[in-house]
Motif scaffolding. Structure first.
Motif, PDB file in Angstrom:
ATOM      1  N   ILE A   5       0.781  -1.259   0.054  1.00 32.97           N
ATOM      2  CA  ILE A   5      -0.100   0.158   0.000  1.00 32.97           C
ATOM      3  C   ILE A   5       0.705   1.236   0.141  1.00 32.97           C
ATOM      4  O   ILE A   5       1.639   1.539   0.912  1.00 32.97           O
ATOM      5  N   GLN A   6       0.657   2.207  -0.915  1.00 39.08           N
ATOM      6  CA  GLN A   6       1.459   3.191  -1.157  1.00 39.08           C
ATOM      7  C   GLN A   6       1.069   4.133  -0.040  1.00 39.08           C
ATOM      8  O   GLN A   6      -0.354   4.794  -0.084  1.00 39.08           O
ATOM      9  N   GLY A 129       9.986   5.860   1.961  1.00 39.06           N
ATOM     10  CA  GLY A 129       9.306   5.203   0.782  1.00 39.06           C
ATOM     11  C   GLY A 129       7.753   5.554   0.479  1.00 39.06           C
ATOM     12  O   GLY A 129       7.348   5.059  -0.165  1.00 39.06           O
ATOM     13  N   MET A 130       7.474   6.902   0.961  1.00 41.26           N
ATOM     14  CA  MET A 130       6.389   7.443   0.722  1.00 41.26           C
ATOM     15  C   MET A 130       6.253   8.273  -0.399  1.00 41.26           C
ATOM     16  O   MET A 130       7.212   8.786  -0.818  1.00 41.26           O
ATOM     17  N   THR A 131       5.146   8.443  -1.043  1.00 40.55           N
ATOM     18  CA  THR A 131       4.745   9.648  -1.826  1.00 40.55           C
ATOM     19  C   THR A 131       4.610  11.077  -1.225  1.00 40.55           C
ATOM     20  O   THR A 131       4.010  10.701  -0.303  1.00 40.55           O
ATOM     21  N   LYS A 259       8.193  11.327  14.082  1.00 40.33           N
ATOM     22  CA  LYS A 259       8.206  10.289  13.266  1.00 40.33           C
ATOM     23  C   LYS A 259       7.015  10.423  12.306  1.00 40.33           C
ATOM     24  O   LYS A 259       6.042  11.216  12.524  1.00 40.33           O
ATOM     25  N   MET A 260       7.358   9.690  11.234  1.00 43.07           N
ATOM     26  CA  MET A 260       6.251   9.907  10.255  1.00 43.07           C
ATOM     27  C   MET A 260       4.843   9.444  10.934  1.00 43.07           C
ATOM     28  O   MET A 260       3.794   9.916  10.311  1.00 43.07           O
ATOM     29  N   ASP A 261       4.752   8.733  11.752  1.00 46.17           N
ATOM     30  CA  ASP A 261       3.537   8.114  12.349  1.00 46.17           C
ATOM     31  C   ASP A 261       2.951   9.358  13.058  1.00 46.17           C
ATOM     32  O   ASP A 261       1.671   9.194  13.282  1.00 46.17           O
TER      33      ASP A 261
END
Length: 895
Positions: A5-6, A129-131, A259-261
């Motif tokens: 899942i992107q 690894g995200m867009t 954090k991205m979270d």
DNA sequence: TACAATTGCAA
DNA sequence: TATTGCAATTGTA
């Protein structure tokens, strides 16, 4: 290979969008004069971006006023910028408040510009690894475009955006996106006061970069510039070029501790957001966040990830978590089964409101196990239980007889107590009111009418959405509802009365009351015959056949064909109600026939046929539903069937009560409060005359008649007494001379005299009534003995009728509501005492001031005592509470 | 099929 | 133009 899942990060350039919005929209203010146009525009763009990008993470970056490293490098940086207008500046804080309420991550740091934060976040996300999608009104951020990062630049207006990826950039600028900073270094930027090389504009800069690649290369190989004048310019401003490039370069490696979270995106809409929107009067945005529930949309997609419970282990894991966290929220989708009982179709469970499980009950697997857990939770006082409509939950799960410990929190009842005047207390209404959000509705799930689906035909996705949304909603609303109950001083009413009462009502419903079906059948036959006769006679006398049930056709026959004088009109034609017919009784032989027909059909269709149709085939008993959240005064209501309006006033109707019987060998104990509302009025008003009368056990209507007609009690005639009784009732209902005159069939002037005499004699009553009206006007609400509240907005209406109505509500509600409080307390106590005493007897009916208990013969005596005591001691008033009690095998004889 | 209007039953 | 309810029936949208 598992499908990856992107994940997508949306970054908003806060200041830039706010600026855009401010200048793109005309000035807007709310009624407090707050400027709102920039916020409105910003939010419109935000929603648009979320809609298009469908991110699962998001952040909004802002500049701070503090100087940045660019000012240290170049003191003239951004010099000459116009100061932000007040109208815009004042909108920044409210916007930030909204973003925080939405749960959007807001980032700002001293010493750095929003661009730098945006760049850093973008690169962090990329390495995860995200867009990334960046939304800005400022083209500077185009330098951040990569294969993974797109930049959206607002066009004119606020809804159009240009989307840039590397190809699109090169197509437009003629250079690779990596060279954007070189471009700015050569061109400069007047708005940021970045110098660049004077005389070099976009055209020249692009050409140079196409030839030399970078500024560094260009400076190194400036000999190769063919245009001599241009070469001189470049050589003459080498430092400026280098500095400008440096200033224009967005920093992408600020040390940020997150954090991205932390940027994970949740639901943007919630009560707080809705409240802020309301304050700013963003009605269209309010509608937007309450847009129809689309359970297939991305927004709710993650919530569908609640797994289905398909193993015993899952159930055990749930219970384990319940034990660990000491709380559980659950919601059950119910249906009426073949036996006529509510039963579970599916249910969902959550601890934290974010994730949980759902359980399919249709195939029966694990239903017994789930039931066992629910029983366990109900019995454990240390576990906080959050539900909606506990009474239904108890019945659906077949746990009515299961004792409980530790009051569950029922959001339905809480919502009702907070405002008892609402039209509905289902979760659809709750969600709309507190979240401004729509959930999948019952109609949507089941379909309607003939198209109503069967359990097995339900759309799975819709059903899971339905369960998950509602369960999460219950969990989410609990703290706020609890807080409001506390604030309104109704926690005690909730915990000690309403919540225990829900359990009592569940027992009453499932216990039901026995019907003598054979006797009812006899009634049916007798009535059918007589009604048939009456119809024939009426048709004969009228000289025409017509539908006697149709008021329209009847009116035609009476007032046109038979030329009788019309007494009263309705808004659609002639009135044919009983008052009209009584006046015409001696005018025509048809009238008595119609009156009898009306009386008989009323009893047959509503009571005889109605009851026969609803007897439970399995138990042979009637199982009414007692509604706890319907009457705005706090009363309970009864439906399907309504057992609170079984005839009693006419002998014919009253006979019907013979069909309500105690079970074989048992007895009905009927206990009713004597004059409870007048006693409450005496207490609340403190009127010495009334208090004395009740203390002396006087016949209150006779006493009242003696007082207002100025005669001795012995000389009070039947007519005087009934007039006094009507006045007493009128007082409780919030009297008007018109109403009383209507009721007593006397002139308005005469009615006025009665009322004036009454209020003169009982001056404290007048003072009390005035006080209630004043209080409602000033505070907007009135309350009862146990702090039950009712808002009365009508009382300040400019419309006379509406205002008068409000005044009558203000006078009546504390009385009717306090009576409801008292009998509810009594019911809880009675049920409690019956349990404690291990009696088989149970409470089976409540009719506002009357309780009916079904008891085996040996328990009649002690239970009667217990019942009377519980009722008479349910409240301590300045007058005694009196209960009349009677025992028989059917309801007719027990009255 | 859904809803308003009329009528009438109770506390 | 008297308070709070529920429900059957007709007739219309």
């Amino acid at each position: 290979m598992p499908e990856q899942i992107q994940r997508k990060l949306l970054i908003i350039d806060g200041n830039s969008l706010l600026n855009r919005a401010f200048y793109a929209l005309p000035p807007l203010t709310n009624r407090d004069g707050e400027h709102t146009n920039a916020i409105y525009g910003f939010l419109t763009m935000l929603f648009k971006a979320v809609e298009e990008v469908k991110p699962d993470h998001a952040a909004v970056a802002f500049d701070l006023k503090a100087p940045t490293f660019r000012h240290d490098t170049y003191t003239e940086y951004k010099a000459g910028r116009k100061k932000m207008p007040m109208e815009l500046a004042e909108q920044i804080e409210p916007l930030k408040e909204i973003l925080d309420a939405m749960g959007l991550y807001r980032i700002q740091m001293e010493g750095f510009e929003a661009d730098d934060l945006i760049g850093t976040l973008a690169r962090m996300a990329e390495s995860d690894g995200m867009t990334v999608a960046i939304v800005s009104g400022d083209r500077d951020v185009l330098q951040l475009v990569t294969e993974q990062t797109q930049v959206m630049i607002t066009k004119k207006g606020i809804t159009q955006m240009d989307v840039y990826d590397p190809d699109r950039f090169t197509e437009e600028y003629g250079i690779p996106v990596e060279r954007f900073i070189d471009l700015k270094g050569l061109m400069g930027d007047s708005s940021d006061n970045i110098p660049g090389i004077p005389g070099v504009g976009p055209k020249t800069a692009t050409k140079l970069l196409q030839e030399f690649g970078t500024i560094e290369n260009l400076l190194e190989q400036s000999e190769a510039i063919s245009n001599k004048k241009l070469k001189e310019k470049v050589d003459g401003h080498r430092q400026e070029a280098v500095l400008s490039k440096k200033l224009a370069t967005i920093i992408t490696n600020i040390p940020i501790e997150l954090k991205m979270d932390d940027l994970r995106l949740g639901e943007l809409s919630n009560p707080e957001v809705a409240a802020l929107f309301r304050r700013l009067e963003f009605n269209s945005l309010l509608e937007r966040i309450s847009a129809p529930a689309d359970f297939k949309s991305e927004k709710t997609a993650d919530k569908h990830l609640w797994p289905e419970m398909t193993t015993i282990e899952a159930l055990q894991e749930l219970d384990g978590q319940v034990q660990q966290h000491q709380e559980i929220t659950w919601y059950t989708l119910t249906d009426t089964n073949a036996e006529g009982w509510p039963s579970p179709v599916a249910a969902a469970f959550t601890i934290d409101g974010n994730t949980g499980w759902w359980l399919d009950c249709r195939n029966g697997s694990y239903v017994a196990l789930a039931r066992a857990w629910i029983i366990k939770w109900l019995g454990d006082p240390s576990i906080l239980k959050k539900v909606h409509d506990l009474k239904l939950e108890k019945r659906a799960w077949g746990t009515v007889q299961i004792p409980f410990n530790g009051a569950p929190f029922d959001v339905m009842i809480a919502d009702y107590l907070i405002n008892p005047s609402k039209a509905a207390y289902d979760l659809e209404a709750l969600s709309l009111h507190y979240d401004g959000q729509k959930v999948v509705t019952s109609k949507e799930l089941w379909g309607t009418g003939l198209k109503r689906k069967k359990q097995t035909e339900l759309d799975m996705e819709a059903m899971v959405a339905y369960l998950v949304q509602r369960t999460a909603l219950i969990h989410r609303l609990t703290p706020e509802l609890k807080r409001q109950l506390q604030e309104l001083e109704m926690l005690s009413l909730y915990e000690s009365v309403e919540m225990p009462l829900a359990f009592v009502l569940a027992e009453m419903e499932s216990e039901g009351i026995e019907l003598d079906a054979a006797l009812l059948k006899d009634f049916e036959i007798t009535y059918a015959k007589r009604i048939d006769d009456l119809i024939k006679q009426v048709h004969e006398v009228a000289g025409t056949e017509f539908n006697l049930n149709s008021t329209k056709q009847l009116g035609e026959v009476l007032f046109v064909r038979l030329n009788l004088p019309p007494v009263k009109k309705t808004k659609t034609g002639y009135s044919t109600d009983v008052a009209v017919l009584e006046k015409l009784k001696n005018e025509h032989a048809i009238i008595p026939l119609i009156l009898e027909y009306r009386q008989m059909t009323k009893i047959k269709s509503t009571y005889i046929d109605g009851l026969l149709a609803i007897v439970n085939a399995g138990t042979g008993r009637i199982h009414s539903t007692f509604h706890q959240t319907v009457a705005a005064t706090g009363r309970i209501s009864s439906a399907d069937p309504n057992l609170q309006n079984i005839p009693v006033r006419t002998e014919m109707g009253r006979q019907l009560r013979r069909v309500f019987v105690a079970r074989e060998g048992w007895q009905l104990i009927d206990a009713d409060y004597s004059q409870i509302e007048l006693r409450i009025m005496a207490h609340l008003s403190g009127d010495p005359g009334f208090i004395k009368a009740f203390k002396e056990e006087a016949d209150i209507h006779t006493r009242t008649a003696a007082e207002i007609f100025q005669v001795s009690e012995e000389s009070v005639t039947g007519e005087m007494r009934s007039s006094a009784k009507a006045v007493n009732f009128g007082i409780i209902y919030g009297i008007s001379d018109f109403g009383l005159s209507n009721n007593l069939n006397i002139s308005r002037q005469q009615a006025r005299l009665y009322i004036d005499d009454y209020l003169h004699r009982y001056a404290s009553v007048k003072t009390y009534m005035d006080e209630m009206v004043t209080r409602a006007r000033d505070k907007g609400y009135v309350t009862t003995l146990l702090h039950r509240i009712r808002y009365i907005p009508e009382i300040n209406s400019k419309n006379f009728n509406l205002r008068s109505f409000g005044e009558r509500m203000a006078m009546n509600t504390p009385i009717q509501g306090s009576a409801a409080d008292i009998i509810k307390v009594a019911m809880v106590r009675v049920a409690d005492e019956l349990k404690k005493g291990n009696y088989q007897a149970r409470l089976i009916l409540q009719v506002h001031d009357e309780l009916i208990v079904e008891a085996p013969p040996e328990e009649v005596e002690p239970v009667s005592l217990l019942l009377r005591q519980a009722m008479e001691e349910a409240a301590e008033l300045s007058v005694p509470l009196k209960v009349d009690l009677s025992v028989a095998t059917n309801w007719f004889d027990a009255k």
